[in-house]
Each structure stands twice: as structure tokens, then as C-alpha cells.
Design a protein around this motif. Structure first.
Motif, mmCIF file in Angstrom:
data_model
loop_
_atom_site.group_PDB
_atom_site.id
_atom_site.type_symbol
_atom_site.label_atom_id
_atom_site.label_comp_id
_atom_site.label_asym_id
_atom_site.label_seq_id
_atom_site.Cartn_x
_atom_site.Cartn_y
_atom_site.Cartn_z
ATOM 1 N N GLU A 159 -23.596 -6.374 19.649
ATOM 2 C CA GLU A 159 -24.567 -7.140 20.746
ATOM 3 C C GLU A 159 -25.725 -6.608 20.251
ATOM 4 N N VAL A 160 -26.031 -5.598 19.773
ATOM 5 C CA VAL A 160 -27.614 -5.189 19.348
ATOM 6 C C VAL A 160 -27.641 -5.253 18.198
ATOM 7 N N ASP A 161 -26.852 -4.897 17.108
ATOM 8 C CA ASP A 161 -27.126 -5.318 15.740
ATOM 9 C C ASP A 161 -26.539 -6.633 15.160
ATOM 10 N N GLY A 162 -25.992 -7.247 15.718
ATOM 11 C CA GLY A 162 -25.426 -8.770 15.696
ATOM 12 C C GLY A 162 -24.444 -8.966 14.831
ATOM 13 N N HIS A 163 -23.348 -7.940 14.613
ATOM 14 C CA HIS A 163 -22.402 -8.305 13.802
ATOM 15 C C HIS A 163 -21.333 -8.813 14.597
ATOM 16 N N ASP A 164 -20.687 -9.903 13.677
ATOM 17 C CA ASP A 164 -19.371 -10.730 14.270
ATOM 18 C C ASP A 164 -18.257 -10.519 13.386
ATOM 19 N N ASP A 165 -18.639 -9.779 12.272
ATOM 20 C CA ASP A 165 -17.484 -9.307 11.256
ATOM 21 C C ASP A 165 -17.106 -8.139 11.238
ATOM 22 N N VAL A 166 -16.228 -7.547 11.835
ATOM 23 C CA VAL A 166 -16.068 -5.925 11.736
ATOM 24 C C VAL A 166 -14.796 -5.624 11.161
ATOM 25 N N LEU A 167 -14.796 -4.577 10.164
ATOM 26 C CA LEU A 167 -13.683 -4.048 9.663
ATOM 27 C C LEU A 167 -13.380 -2.713 10.312
ATOM 28 N N LEU A 168 -12.452 -2.623 10.920
ATOM 29 C CA LEU A 168 -12.262 -1.194 11.604
ATOM 30 C C LEU A 168 -11.305 -0.394 10.868
ATOM 31 N N VAL A 169 -11.870 0.814 10.453
ATOM 32 C CA VAL A 169 -10.915 1.714 9.513
ATOM 33 C C VAL A 169 -10.716 3.101 10.339
ATOM 34 N N GLY A 170 -9.519 3.456 10.703
ATOM 35 C CA GLY A 170 -8.930 4.603 11.059
ATOM 36 C C GLY A 170 -8.223 5.653 10.649
ATOM 37 N N HIS A 171 -8.413 6.892 10.557
ATOM 38 C CA HIS A 171 -7.759 7.914 9.757
ATOM 39 C C HIS A 171 -6.858 8.835 10.913
ATOM 40 N N SER A 172 -5.776 8.727 10.532
ATOM 41 C CA SER A 172 -4.765 9.729 11.330
ATOM 42 C C SER A 172 -4.830 9.368 12.827
ATOM 43 N N MET A 173 -5.314 10.480 13.598
ATOM 44 C CA MET A 173 -5.531 10.058 15.060
ATOM 45 C C MET A 173 -6.223 8.971 15.176
ATOM 46 N N LEU B 28 -5.817 1.153 8.106
ATOM 47 C CA LEU B 28 -5.382 2.729 8.772
ATOM 48 C C LEU B 28 -5.020 3.423 7.489
ATOM 49 N N ASN B 29 -5.727 4.760 7.509
ATOM 50 C CA ASN B 29 -5.752 5.477 6.592
ATOM 51 C C ASN B 29 -4.771 6.704 7.095
ATOM 52 N N SER B 30 -3.339 6.835 6.826
ATOM 53 C CA SER B 30 -2.395 7.426 7.187
ATOM 54 C C SER B 30 -2.266 7.736 8.924
ATOM 55 N N PRO B 31 -2.120 6.777 9.218
ATOM 56 C CA PRO B 31 -2.384 6.664 10.863
ATOM 57 C C PRO B 31 -1.055 7.550 11.636
#
Length: 324
Positions: A114-128, A151-154
Motif C-alpha cells: 500500500e505504501v511502496d506500491g508493490h503488487d508482485d512479492v516473493l515471500l521467502v521464509g527460513h526454518s520457523m 522456503l529455506n529448510s522450513p
């Protein structure tokens, strides 16, 4: 007014800035999450949001470099009571439920979209952070800007055998309800973080106050919350975006020889990650990286290059470079 007008230079140095995201109060007082931003070298419409694991915070500028070079503004979120977001009045690393962390992601996504205007986001998560990312996307992110999940070793499983889990989980829920801040017996071994830090014969430099190398205590409330999240994974999450799961090709115990510790996952069971990954969604790619450690992007040179190569190939086939 944009929250970035109050941004401060981040500990990672030039090009990085950070803002606090106020998240109200809990029984210990005011709570916040911290959003770190690094702009891509060329303009684009895409972004990345990266979440850390337990006893962790974001410090891997190499990962930021790799993803920013693909034309995506890079963001990292230090969850409440972790890393940059920990305050002296708080029990470090504790949460009442994984929903607390999901609230943190909500706040970060509002800024990114909403602030920075991105509509294409890659979500990256490690472990927890990988477990929380997947749960958030399944529960709250279906109509949002996230277009893919890495997911990096979720942390999809605690490794407790099913018969023992059937007895342990109800007891854990009751105990956590009475004493959520009580510590689980024993401390997590410090061998893995020590194997990474340059002062302990590793190659990485990070703040040992934010990523402890002296062992950590698991709180009953946090552990019960994680087990609840893992039960949801076992039931199936139905994530609708493409998912890449990266992990090592082997696991080892925390008492493994130092040489093996540096080329295996000594934290999680990679066989369980591989077995449970298909329950995340319909389009899941699992890539095991030979010789990788628990955080594949902190592995030795060869395994780290292989992890980046695997991520790059998957991004090229699923998320072409954002247009400038």
C-alpha cells in the motif's frame, strides 16, 4: 506521511534502512516488528520479503544482493521479540501464538504493497519463518500481492514420533496455557550457530546478542504454538502460488563431528521436510542441496552457489524479472 520518512540507517550499512512497526502491547509491554529495506539497483515492480528463523534475524546481505539484482526491492522482517525488534523488557524470541507473527507480516505487507506500491512479492521464509510464511499465505495471503513462496529448510516438523506426539501435544497445550513463559527442559545446542560465526571457526559475522551462540531456551507457549502450526501443515494448507522448498541432502545430530556439521542440516530432519512439503500446496518443487547446512544460503561456497543456482532457475521459470 510515509513511514519511511522516519527510517533510520540499518546495521547492515549503506543502502539499508529500517523502520519499527508498532504492534500494540502484550503482557510484557509495547511490541514492535522491524522492517528493513534495500532498493533494487534498477527500477521494477517486484519485491521480496524475507523472514528469519528461530534465534535469528536478517543479516545475509548476499541473499539481498542476489534477489535485488533480479530487479526486486528487498525487504526483511525481524519478527517481534527477535533481532532488531527485541527490547530489554521482553522475553526474547517468545510469542503467544503464531498468529502474533502473522500480524507482523500483515503490517509489513501493508507497507510493501500500500505504501511502496508493490503488487508482485516473493515471500521467502527460513526454518520457523518458513512455517509462519506458509501458514500466513494459506490463511491471509490468498488475495494479496504474494506471487510465489520460497522456503529455506522450513520447520514443518519437530521430529516427535506420531505416538509420542499424540500424548505430548495435549499435555503441552495445558502446560503452556498455565505457564506460557516456562522454559522447556534443557537448552538448544549452540553448536550450529557457533559453526557459522567467524569467532568459532565459521565464516559469517552476525550479532551474537541477536543470534545466540551460547544456547537458547524454548518457552512452552512458543513450542505449543509451533506444534499447532505443524498440525495445520500435516492437514494440508492449500497454498495456491508456486512453492520452492530448499533443504540439505542430509541431516545430522548436534553431536556430529565438526566436519559433518558444516555440510548437513543438524537442526531439522530433511526427510520430514521432503515428506511434508507436498502438503503445502498443489505446485511444490523440492530441491535438496548437496552439502548444505540448515540455512542453505549460509552453507559453504559450493553448496551456497548450488542453492542460489537452484533458486535462480526456479525464479526464471516461475517469476521472470520484474519489468522496469
Amino acid at each position: 506521511m510515509s513511514p519511511w520518512s522516519d527510517a533510520r540507517p540499518d546495521v547492515l550499512g549503506p543502502g539499508y534502512e529500517a523502520i519499527d512497526l508498532p504492534m500494540g502491547e502484550d503482557g510484557e509491554g509495547p511490541v514492535c516488528a522491524t522492517l528493513v529495506r534495500r532498493a533494487a539497483p534498477r527500477a521494477g515492480t517486484g519485491a521480496v520479503l524475507c523472514l528469519h528463523g528461530y534465534n535469528d534475524y536478517f543479516f545475509n546481505v548476499g541473499l539481498a544482493d542476489f534477489l535485488a539484482a533480479r530487479g526486486r526491492d528487498f525487504y526483511a522482517l525481524d519478527l517481534r521479540k527477535c533481532g532488531r525488534s527485541w527490547r530489554p523488557h521482553q522475553t526474547r524470541l517468545h510469542c503467544r501464538s503464531l498468529g502474533d507473527y502473522m500480524d507482523d507480516i500483515d503490517a509489513a505487507m501493508r507497507v510493501i504493497s500500500e505504501v511502496d506500491g508493490h503488487d508482485d512479492v516473493l515471500l521467502v521464509g527460513h526454518s520457523m519463518g518458513g512455517l509462519v510464511s506458509a501458514l500466513w499465505l494459506a490463511e491471509r495471503g490468498g488475495d494479496g500481492p504474494v506471487s510465489a513462496l520460497c522456503l529455506n529448510s522450513p520447520f514443518l516438523s519437530s521430529g516427535v514420533p506420531r505416538p509420542l506426539r499424540a500424548v505430548m501435544d495435549p499435555l503441552l497445550v495445558r502446560a503452556a496455557g498455565r505457564r506460557p513463559l516456562a522454559a522447556f527442559p534443557g537448552r538448544l545446542s549452540p553448536r550450529y550457530p557457533r559453526s557459522l560465526h567467524r569467532s568459532h571457526h565459521g565464516t559469517w559475522d552476525f550479532d551474537e546478542g541477536w543470534k545466540s551462540t551460547s544456547g537458547t531456551r524454548l518457552r512452552l507457549g512458543w513450542l505449543a504454538a509451533v506444534h499447532a502450526g505443524q498440525r495445520a501443515v500435516r492437514a494440508g494448507l492449500g497454498v495456491t502460488v508456486p512453492v520452492l522448498v530448499l533443504c540439505s541432502d542430509r541431516s545430522s545430530g548436534r553431536r556430529a563431528p565438526a566436519a559433518l556439521l558444516r555440510r548437513s542440516d543438524c537442526v531439522l530432519d530433511v526427510a520430514a521436510i521432503r515428506r511434508l512439503a507436498p502438503r503445502l500446496g498443489a505446485d511444490v518443487t523440492v530441491q535438496q542441496v548437496e552439502g548444505a547446512v540448515h540455512d542453505v544460503f549460509l552453507s559453504g561456497d559450493g553448496a551456497r552457489r548450488a542453492a542460489y543456482d537452484a533458486l535462480g532457475r526456479w525464479l526464471s521459470s516461475h517469476l521472470p524479472h520484474p519489468a522496469g
